[in-house]
Every structure is written in structure tokens, then in C-alpha cells.
Design a protein around this motif. Sequence first.
Motif, mmCIF file in Angstrom:
data_model
loop_
_atom_site.group_PDB
_atom_site.id
_atom_site.type_symbol
_atom_site.label_atom_id
_atom_site.label_comp_id
_atom_site.label_asym_id
_atom_site.label_seq_id
_atom_site.Cartn_x
_atom_site.Cartn_y
_atom_site.Cartn_z
ATOM 1 N N ALA A 94 0.813 -1.218 0.000
ATOM 2 C CA ALA A 94 0.000 0.000 0.000
ATOM 3 C C ALA A 94 0.842 1.263 0.000
ATOM 4 C CB ALA A 94 -0.930 0.001 1.215
ATOM 5 N N VAL A 164 -3.777 -1.926 -5.338
ATOM 6 C CA VAL A 164 -3.859 -0.803 -4.403
ATOM 7 C C VAL A 164 -4.922 0.183 -4.881
ATOM 8 C CG1 VAL A 164 -2.610 1.079 -3.297
ATOM 9 C CG2 VAL A 164 -1.427 -1.049 -3.823
ATOM 10 N N THR A 166 -6.354 3.667 -5.359
ATOM 11 C CA THR A 166 -5.769 5.007 -5.447
ATOM 12 C C THR A 166 -6.779 6.008 -5.986
ATOM 13 O OG1 THR A 166 -4.902 4.570 -7.667
ATOM 14 C CG2 THR A 166 -3.433 4.126 -5.798
ATOM 15 N N ILE A 210 -2.865 7.276 -2.380
ATOM 16 C CA ILE A 210 -3.399 6.071 -1.750
ATOM 17 C C ILE A 210 -4.674 6.467 -1.013
ATOM 18 C CG2 ILE A 210 -2.890 4.142 -0.232
ATOM 19 C CD1 ILE A 210 -1.007 4.443 -2.658
ATOM 20 N N GLU A 214 -7.417 2.331 1.885
ATOM 21 C CA GLU A 214 -6.166 1.631 2.208
ATOM 22 C C GLU A 214 -5.584 2.136 3.525
ATOM 23 O OE1 GLU A 214 -4.812 -0.816 0.625
ATOM 24 O OE2 GLU A 214 -5.737 -0.819 -1.354
#
Length: 368
Positions: A94, A164, A166, A210, A214
Motif C-alpha cells: 500500500a 492498491v 488510489t 493512496i 487503504e
Amino acid sequence: MSASAQKNEEQARQNDVVAAAQSVVRVALIANDPKQGDYLLGHGSGVAVAPGLIVTNAHVIAPLRESPSIEISIVPSQGDQRYEGRLLASDSRADLALIRMEEGIVEPLLVFTGRPADTGRVAAIGYPGSVDLAENLSASERVRPIPAVRTFGQLSGGRSRRDVDTLLHTAAMARGNSGGPLVDECGRIIGINSFGALAQQNDAEFGFAISAREIIPFLQNADVRPETTTEGCVPLPERERREAEEQARADDLVRERELLAVYEARELSLAVAVALLVIGAMLLLGGVIAMFFRGRWQRGSLMGSLSIGVGIALIAGSFYVFISRPGLASTLDEPPAEEAVANDNDAADADAESDDEGDGEDQAEAAE
């Protein structure tokens, strides 16, 4: 809307972001060399998410794995000193890291865990190295508290970088912004800036942050519970407008109660005045009748005179009570709260326009 009003609204929008920038820090890596001594190895940005706890990118603190002689320094935006930091957790997937400040206090920011608007206005806050170079800051000056840099843009949609989550945005970033927060108009964290898309020729630049989806699990795994919210962003101008309306309603309620109290006092005074007038008139009439029969009634002269005197006094008192009753002029002359707010806004617009005119004159003089 006039140009000055638009300018004031834009400045008001930025106030929350300006306040949020005080929670952003520079994360500096200080290396120690037996020959050179301490020197700045590199830096990124970070943001306080809880008392004494800073979130940044994992790649910002990656050099710590290479040498045990590298230390973390947390440099706040205010004050006159930097503080030692200690790495608590890191997640390379992450690209997040958690650092504890050994000393010092930085006010934490609220984390927005709801769904950001697809084209919402955002700001990237941090310490871009390009600005340090443009200002010709030395290594020692970079580890001294200075205000963070704010750049504005808008969200351009959510994108997943491998596994991840984003956020894609257009707020300008540079090396050094990594680890700094991406905030909404209310100054709440919606992401941690991680990397940017390099522009070629006339291509537009984009940044990736991010997302909070996350950030929260990462912090929870580290047993950290930041303050969060899912409420939609209400920009400062709208909050001020609502507060002004609530204050206006409260002022109107107080004014209505004051008017009601005045009306009740006036009615009571009128009732007392009428009662005194009626009683006084009856006593006056009785006294006149008693004086008329004083020849047949031994005490008629005394009682008549006394009754007439008291009657005249009561009648005079009734007029005094009537004249001195509470007036409405002072209450009615006060402008309603909404008008007062409008007058204040007009005055602010006038001041802003005068400032704009003054700026124009200064620019003209500079050009000459």
C-alpha cells in the motif's frame, strides 16, 4: 457574482486547506557518516493522523533498511525545532508507513472515509523538492520548520495500481510531496500522495494518492484509530452562511421575546392607567357630590375635599403611568439580524474591491 465576491469565496474555500497544512510535516532522513558527520539523505512529506503519529509513504523511509545509521527527523510546519521519529509500521504494497514522534505535538487531521465526489476540488500539501531548489534552501534550512506548499486541482476518478486503491487527481506534485496528504475542500484527508505521472511535452500531469480505503485498514492493523467521518464536505462559505442564518434566527427569536415583553409591559401599564383614571374620576365625582351636600352633612366638606384631592392625584398618576409606559421605538429601530449580516457582507465586498483597485494601482506604478 462580482469578481470581488468570487475572489472572497475562493479565499474562504482555501481557509480549511490552510489550516490543514499545519498538520503536515517534512519527513527527513538524516544519515551519519564518520567522515562527513550528519547530512540530509532525502526527504518526503507526512501528516498527523493521531497525537504523535505520522503517516507517510513506505518508499520515503525505504533507505532505513540499507543502513542502521539513518535516522528519521520530523520537521513540523511551525515552531523552531525538529523531532526524532521512530518507525512503527510499514506496508510496501500500500506504500504506507507509520512513524511515532518521540517529542512534540502536531494537530491530527480528520480522515474522510466516505466516497469523494468524482470531480471534487482537492489540494495536495507537502514539501516539493523543486520549491526547495527554487528557493535555494540549504540542507540545514530544509530541516527547519517552514510552511508546507499547497497546490489545488480536482479528482479525475479512482484508479487501482495493481492491487492498491488510489485516487487520480490534477493537483501539482513534485519529488518531496510523497507521503503528504490529499485533502478535500474541508481540509480532511482523502488520500496520501504517492507518485505522479510524468508529463511529456504538452501532456497533462496527474497525481496518484493512496485512498482512505487503504489508509484505515493499515492504521487499524497498527492498533491506531484515527478520527474519521463520512459526512459530506460543506465548504467554509456554506458553513458560514448556515451559521449566519442560525444566528439570525436566534436573534429574531430573542427580538420577538423582547417585543412580547414590551407589549406585555405596555398592556399592564395601560390597564393600571385606566384603573387609576376610573378610580380617580369616581373619587373626584364623589368629592364634588359631598361638597354639594356639605350644608346638610357635617363632614361633607372634609370628606369632599379629601376625595377630590385623592381623585385628582389618581388621575394625574394615571396620566403619568400612561406616558411612561415602555416604548417600541428603540426595539423597532434595531435592524433585523439578516439585514445586519447583509450589510457586513456588502462592507466586506467593498473592502475587497478597494483592495483590488489598490493592487491594480500598485501594479501600474511598478510597470511605470
